[in-house]
Design a protein around this motif. Sequence first.
Motif, PDB file in Angstrom:
ATOM      1  N   SER A 199       0.816  -1.210   0.000  1.00 48.68           N
ATOM      2  CA  SER A 199       0.000   0.000   0.000  1.00 48.68           C
ATOM      3  C   SER A 199       0.853   1.266   0.000  1.00 48.68           C
ATOM      4  CB  SER A 199      -1.003  -0.008   1.148  1.00 48.68           C
ATOM      5  OG  SER A 199      -0.326   0.049   2.351  1.00 48.68           O
ATOM      6  N   MET A 200       2.123   1.199   0.355  1.00 44.00           N
ATOM      7  CA  MET A 200       2.916   2.423   0.327  1.00 44.00           C
ATOM      8  C   MET A 200       3.987   2.394  -0.759  1.00 44.00           C
ATOM      9  SD  MET A 200       4.696   4.585   3.295  1.00 44.00           S
ATOM     10  CE  MET A 200       6.119   3.639   3.711  1.00 44.00           C
ATOM     11  N   VAL A 201       4.878   1.417  -0.715  1.00 48.11           N
ATOM     12  CA  VAL A 201       6.028   1.427  -1.620  1.00 48.11           C
ATOM     13  C   VAL A 201       5.616   1.162  -3.063  1.00 48.11           C
ATOM     14  CG1 VAL A 201       8.257   0.377  -2.090  1.00 48.11           C
ATOM     15  CG2 VAL A 201       7.497   0.679   0.259  1.00 48.11           C
ATOM     16  N   PHE A 202       4.800   0.145  -3.238  1.00 49.65           N
ATOM     17  CA  PHE A 202       4.428  -0.253  -4.587  1.00 49.65           C
ATOM     18  C   PHE A 202       3.805   0.886  -5.408  1.00 49.65           C
ATOM     19  CE2 PHE A 202       1.379  -2.654  -7.374  1.00 49.65           C
ATOM     20  CZ  PHE A 202       2.333  -3.136  -8.249  1.00 49.65           C
TER      21      PHE A 202
ATOM     22  N   MET B  66       4.319   5.164  -9.562  1.00 51.94           N
ATOM     23  CA  MET B  66       4.303   6.584  -9.916  1.00 51.94           C
ATOM     24  C   MET B  66       5.629   6.991 -10.549  1.00 51.94           C
ATOM     25  SD  MET B  66       2.346   8.478  -6.800  1.00 51.94           S
ATOM     26  CE  MET B  66       0.765   7.916  -6.207  1.00 51.94           C
ATOM     27  N   PHE B  67       6.723   6.515  -9.986  1.00 48.81           N
ATOM     28  CA  PHE B  67       8.027   6.856 -10.555  1.00 48.81           C
ATOM     29  C   PHE B  67       8.161   6.308 -11.969  1.00 48.81           C
ATOM     30  CE2 PHE B  67       9.397   8.047  -6.299  1.00 48.81           C
ATOM     31  CZ  PHE B  67      10.191   9.152  -6.596  1.00 48.81           C
TER      32      PHE B  67
ATOM     33  N   LEU C 237      -1.814   8.205   6.902  1.00 49.30           N
ATOM     34  CA  LEU C 237      -0.447   8.702   6.728  1.00 49.30           C
ATOM     35  C   LEU C 237       0.090   8.345   5.344  1.00 49.30           C
ATOM     36  CD1 LEU C 237       1.260   7.977  10.169  1.00 49.30           C
ATOM     37  CD2 LEU C 237       0.670  10.183   9.144  1.00 49.30           C
ATOM     38  N   ILE C 238      -0.144   7.106   4.962  1.00 50.33           N
ATOM     39  CA  ILE C 238       0.367   6.661   3.661  1.00 50.33           C
ATOM     40  C   ILE C 238      -0.281   7.447   2.527  1.00 50.33           C
ATOM     41  CG2 ILE C 238       0.392   4.715   2.055  1.00 50.33           C
ATOM     42  CD1 ILE C 238       0.720   2.889   4.522  1.00 50.33           C
ATOM     43  N   SER C 239      -1.607   7.637   2.612  1.00 47.11           N
ATOM     44  CA  SER C 239      -2.277   8.423   1.573  1.00 47.11           C
ATOM     45  C   SER C 239      -1.704   9.832   1.538  1.00 47.11           C
ATOM     46  CB  SER C 239      -3.782   8.483   1.837  1.00 47.11           C
ATOM     47  OG  SER C 239      -4.327   7.195   1.833  1.00 47.11           O
ATOM     48  N   GLY C 240      -1.429  10.379   2.719  1.00 47.52           N
ATOM     49  CA  GLY C 240      -0.847  11.724   2.790  1.00 47.52           C
ATOM     50  C   GLY C 240       0.493  11.771   2.079  1.00 47.52           C
ATOM     51  N   ILE C 241       1.299  10.772   2.330  1.00 47.33           N
ATOM     52  CA  ILE C 241       2.614  10.714   1.664  1.00 47.33           C
ATOM     53  C   ILE C 241       2.431  10.653   0.149  1.00 47.33           C
ATOM     54  CG2 ILE C 241       4.646   9.256   1.293  1.00 47.33           C
ATOM     55  CD1 ILE C 241       4.386   8.413   4.252  1.00 47.33           C
ATOM     56  N   HIS C 242       1.515   9.808  -0.287  1.00 46.46           N
ATOM     57  CA  HIS C 242       1.293   9.680  -1.731  1.00 46.46           C
ATOM     58  C   HIS C 242       0.860  10.998  -2.348  1.00 46.46           C
ATOM     59  CE1 HIS C 242       0.672   5.021  -1.568  1.00 46.46           C
ATOM     60  NE2 HIS C 242       1.929   5.392  -1.503  1.00 46.46           N
ATOM     61  N   LEU C 243      -0.090  11.660  -1.674  1.00 42.63           N
ATOM     62  CA  LEU C 243      -0.584  12.929  -2.216  1.00 42.63           C
ATOM     63  C   LEU C 243       0.547  13.954  -2.266  1.00 42.63           C
ATOM     64  CD1 LEU C 243      -4.078  13.138  -0.508  1.00 42.63           C
ATOM     65  CD2 LEU C 243      -3.610  13.054  -2.960  1.00 42.63           C
ATOM     66  N   ALA C 244       1.349  13.981  -1.209  1.00 37.17           N
ATOM     67  CA  ALA C 244       2.440  14.951  -1.180  1.00 37.17           C
ATOM     68  C   ALA C 244       3.420  14.691  -2.311  1.00 37.17           C
ATOM     69  CB  ALA C 244       3.151  14.883   0.172  1.00 37.17           C
ATOM     70  N   VAL C 245       3.743  13.421  -2.531  1.00 40.65           N
ATOM     71  CA  VAL C 245       4.678  13.091  -3.609  1.00 40.65           C
ATOM     72  C   VAL C 245       4.087  13.467  -4.962  1.00 40.65           C
ATOM     73  CG1 VAL C 245       5.793  11.173  -4.817  1.00 40.65           C
ATOM     74  CG2 VAL C 245       5.847  11.266  -2.333  1.00 40.65           C
ATOM     75  N   MET C 246       2.785  13.164  -5.141  1.00 36.16           N
ATOM     76  CA  MET C 246       2.141  13.508  -6.413  1.00 36.16           C
ATOM     77  C   MET C 246       2.221  15.001  -6.673  1.00 36.16           C
ATOM     78  SD  MET C 246      -1.170  11.014  -6.241  1.00 36.16           S
ATOM     79  CE  MET C 246      -2.148  11.835  -7.487  1.00 36.16           C
TER      80      MET C 246
ATOM     81  N   PHE D 177       5.756  15.131  -8.639  1.00 43.30           N
ATOM     82  CA  PHE D 177       5.303  14.883  -9.999  1.00 43.30           C
ATOM     83  C   PHE D 177       4.391  15.986 -10.531  1.00 43.30           C
ATOM     84  CE2 PHE D 177       5.886  10.518  -8.191  1.00 43.30           C
ATOM     85  CZ  PHE D 177       7.091  10.296  -8.822  1.00 43.30           C
ATOM     86  N   LYS D 178       4.104  16.963  -9.680  1.00 43.57           N
ATOM     87  CA  LYS D 178       3.296  18.119 -10.115  1.00 43.57           C
ATOM     88  C   LYS D 178       1.964  17.710 -10.721  1.00 43.57           C
ATOM     89  CE  LYS D 178       7.121  20.873  -9.825  1.00 43.57           C
ATOM     90  NZ  LYS D 178       7.727  20.360  -8.613  1.00 43.57           N
ATOM     91  N   VAL D 179       1.321  16.736 -10.109  1.00 38.38           N
ATOM     92  CA  VAL D 179       0.010  16.312 -10.588  1.00 38.38           C
ATOM     93  C   VAL D 179      -1.035  17.249  -9.995  1.00 38.38           C
ATOM     94  CG1 VAL D 179      -1.675  14.447 -10.552  1.00 38.38           C
ATOM     95  CG2 VAL D 179       0.750  13.928 -10.694  1.00 38.38           C
ATOM     96  N   PRO D 180      -1.937  17.798 -10.822  1.00 32.78           N
ATOM     97  CA  PRO D 180      -2.949  18.693 -10.266  1.00 32.78           C
ATOM     98  C   PRO D 180      -3.902  17.926  -9.347  1.00 32.78           C
ATOM     99  CG  PRO D 180      -3.414  18.205 -12.563  1.00 32.78           C
ATOM    100  CD  PRO D 180      -2.059  17.636 -12.273  1.00 32.78           C
ATOM    101  N   LEU D 181      -4.209  18.525  -8.209  1.00 33.46           N
ATOM    102  CA  LEU D 181      -5.076  17.830  -7.247  1.00 33.46           C
ATOM    103  C   LEU D 181      -6.334  18.624  -6.949  1.00 33.46           C
ATOM    104  CD1 LEU D 181      -2.426  16.513  -4.708  1.00 33.46           C
ATOM    105  CD2 LEU D 181      -3.655  15.209  -6.420  1.00 33.46           C
ATOM    106  N   GLY D 182      -6.692  19.563  -7.810  1.00 34.13           N
ATOM    107  CA  GLY D 182      -7.872  20.366  -7.555  1.00 34.13           C
ATOM    108  C   GLY D 182      -7.544  21.471  -6.577  1.00 34.13           C
ATOM    109  N   ASP D 183      -8.570  22.272  -6.272  1.00 27.81           N
ATOM    110  CA  ASP D 183      -8.269  23.429  -5.427  1.00 27.81           C
ATOM    111  C   ASP D 183      -9.089  23.413  -4.144  1.00 27.81           C
ATOM    112  OD1 ASP D 183     -10.660  23.737  -6.579  1.00 27.81           O
ATOM    113  OD2 ASP D 183     -10.144  25.537  -7.743  1.00 27.81           O
ATOM    114  N   ASP D 184      -9.474  22.208  -3.718  1.00 32.24           N
ATOM    115  CA  ASP D 184     -10.294  22.115  -2.512  1.00 32.24           C
ATOM    116  C   ASP D 184      -9.699  21.091  -1.548  1.00 32.24           C
ATOM    117  OD1 ASP D 184     -12.227  22.114  -0.619  1.00 32.24           O
ATOM    118  OD2 ASP D 184     -13.901  22.076  -2.039  1.00 32.24           O
TER     119      ASP D 184
END
Lengths: 313, 386
Positions: free
Chosen positions: B19-22, B27-28, B245-254, B258-265
């Motif tokens: 759920s975290m590394v893979f 993404m990389f 926490l893991i989702s937070g890490i993923h979102l932060a990395v994105m 990777f500069k993926v747009p995540l909306g403005d909300d």
Amino acid sequence: MNEILKVEGLVKRYKELIALDHLSISVNEGEIFGLLGPNGSGKSTCINCILSLLEYDKGSIRVFGKEMSPKAYELKSQIGIVPQEVAVYDSLTVYENIDFFCGLYIRDKEERKKLVREAIDFVALNDFVKFRPKKLSGGLKRRLNIACGIVHKPKLIFFDEPTVAVDPQSRNRILEGIGELRDKGATIIYTSHYMEEVEQLCDRIAILDKGNTIAEGTIEELRNMIKKSEIISIEAGGLEEAVLEKVRELKNVYSLDYDGSTLKVEAGSGRHNVIDIVNILQEAGYSLRKIFSEQPTLNDVFLELTGKTLRDE
Amino acid sequence: MFRYFLLKVLRSRNYLFWSMVFPLVIMFCMNMAFGNIYDTENSIDPIRTVLVKESGSFFAEQFAELVKSMADEGAERQLFDLSEADSAEQAKEMLLAHEAMLLFVAGEDELEVFLSDDHSMTSGIVSGTVADSYRTNFRLMTDVYENAERLPEEAVSEIMDNMSKELSYTMQSKGIFSDSPNPYVWYFYSTLVMGMFFNAMTGVNLVSDLKADVSGEAMRLSVSPGGKGKMIVYAFIARLIPSLLISGIHLAVMKLVFKVPLGDDPLRLAAFVLCSDIFAIGFGVICGLVFKGNLVARENKTTGMLMASVFLSGEMISQLPGIIERSAPIINDINPATVMNMALYRLAMYNNDYDFYGNMIKLVAASVVFLVIGTVILRRERYASL
Ligand SMILES: Nc1ncnc2c1ncn2[C@@H]1O[C@H](COP(=O)(O)OP(=O)(O)O)[C@@H](O)[C@H]1O
Ligand SMILES: [Mg+2]
């Protein structure tokens, strides 16, 4: 004597199979009670019913004089269990496992620390407290399994075949430990299919077969239940049929076997069995070499009561 | 006590990997693949290319002209580093010898493209695009020529019609169920969702932790005097915190790497993450209860479910949900991974309230049902068999 556990008329079915068939046992305070029976005779099922883990069809179970039920938390807090399979978390260390299971019973941190230390000393795992269970050998794992079950100092402890697949050294350590627990005042229910262990360790025994207690009592009482009470073997060469016939005619002797060098006699209870036989042989002028007299084992008891032996599985 | 519940989860390597590394690894990888395409505009080395003209037809001549113009060293963007060969056979030898990466064979009225076995991703895409657009444009051109002899104005307007139709189709198909949603963000979103969905594995593990007929450890909990209710809460929260926490890490990395747009909300995004993680764990609990066998068997069956769901949601083939939507939309409506993907995609790309909340309501409702059923079953202490 105080009755700690009373099971009456317990019936448990698994669909078609009747695992427990009107089983009754009673266990007194401060004793090691052995449940002896071959694999599949219902020992684990019996324990799981007593612990309210399994639904059962009929019967009553009273622990410490009170009705046992899943919500009888008061009773549960005084019971410890060492299950047949090693049941510990692989991701926690030895210390953490024992502390975790202790925490289910003991809130106070200081007290818990003390109890966990004592349990570790008790099973002699001091050198392994930081190990994960996977790194422990089979015998050590079993000892951890025991520590997790007895750490909260329960009054009534169930051991379900704790010595299966254990090296002799660990096995002796475990058996000694169980004796110590009894000496400190705990009541113990011990299941096994090794009769030597039960004979050596237990104060009272119930023999189980196909979900039924076929005999219950002290070892002495069980031995007295069967007619065979002594097995005598005498090394003597060249005995003639007439002499053998004389031995056979003795009051207590009911079976005799001679292979040309050793005479094997099974006899019922009587004080002079050996002397009577030796007298006959000496009168006939034979010289005797070795003479043994053995008491019947639980295996003999089981054999006579069920017609099959305990050993073969 | 809670500490140990948490420790157990945090030390579960399998869980942390899937759920975290893979997802991070994926993404990389995607960044390497797509990042490349996005950069092609600015910097590509000219592709070593061979051109073989097998015919002197107008079609072949025109194509040769086009390729040559793209190989002009003085051009603004030099795509090809061109060499010529006399025959297709000779040119293929060059490909095999790795002297060139790309081969165009222009025939009477057809165009063939060959790539060497060591060709770059860019060369594959560029060659395909060039060949396709030449074929299409050539057809358009000849249409114009042929029709022009008869009715010039009419023909031109017809072509304009066609073009505008094509254009409006392209506009329409920018919707999410189009054959190709914006693949760059889509792949990132579905990878994030995959990571969240894999929290179901800890849900299965929760069942084994608490249900005495699945594990001996749970049996020990059952015979202890503690009530089951508290354990269920502990075990659940001990899984929810790491998952968030893991989702937070993923979102932060994105966002940051990777500069993926995540909306403005961000608030709604947080709500989405919370719901999805709860849903995933609840889903795992139900899987753990429904499937039979020991923990490993239950985990394996659940993994299968997750893989299928994630696959159908377009993790590997972004067009798949679009195809499903046309033939069996019900699958999209109930496939958890698709529902999560949609909620996120719409949240981030369109800020479409209705769609976002529609999908969120599905998630929340399912979570509630799962957790209620799970709690009721897990609270039982006595079983028919062990
Ligand atoms: N979950 C179960 N489902 C069906 N049959 C079972 C189950 N557990 C045990 N049994 C059967 O019940 C009988 C008693 O088993 P058990 O109590 O484990 O014996 P023991 O502990 O003495 O070896 C065996 O015949 C076994 O096959
Ligand atoms: Mg057993």
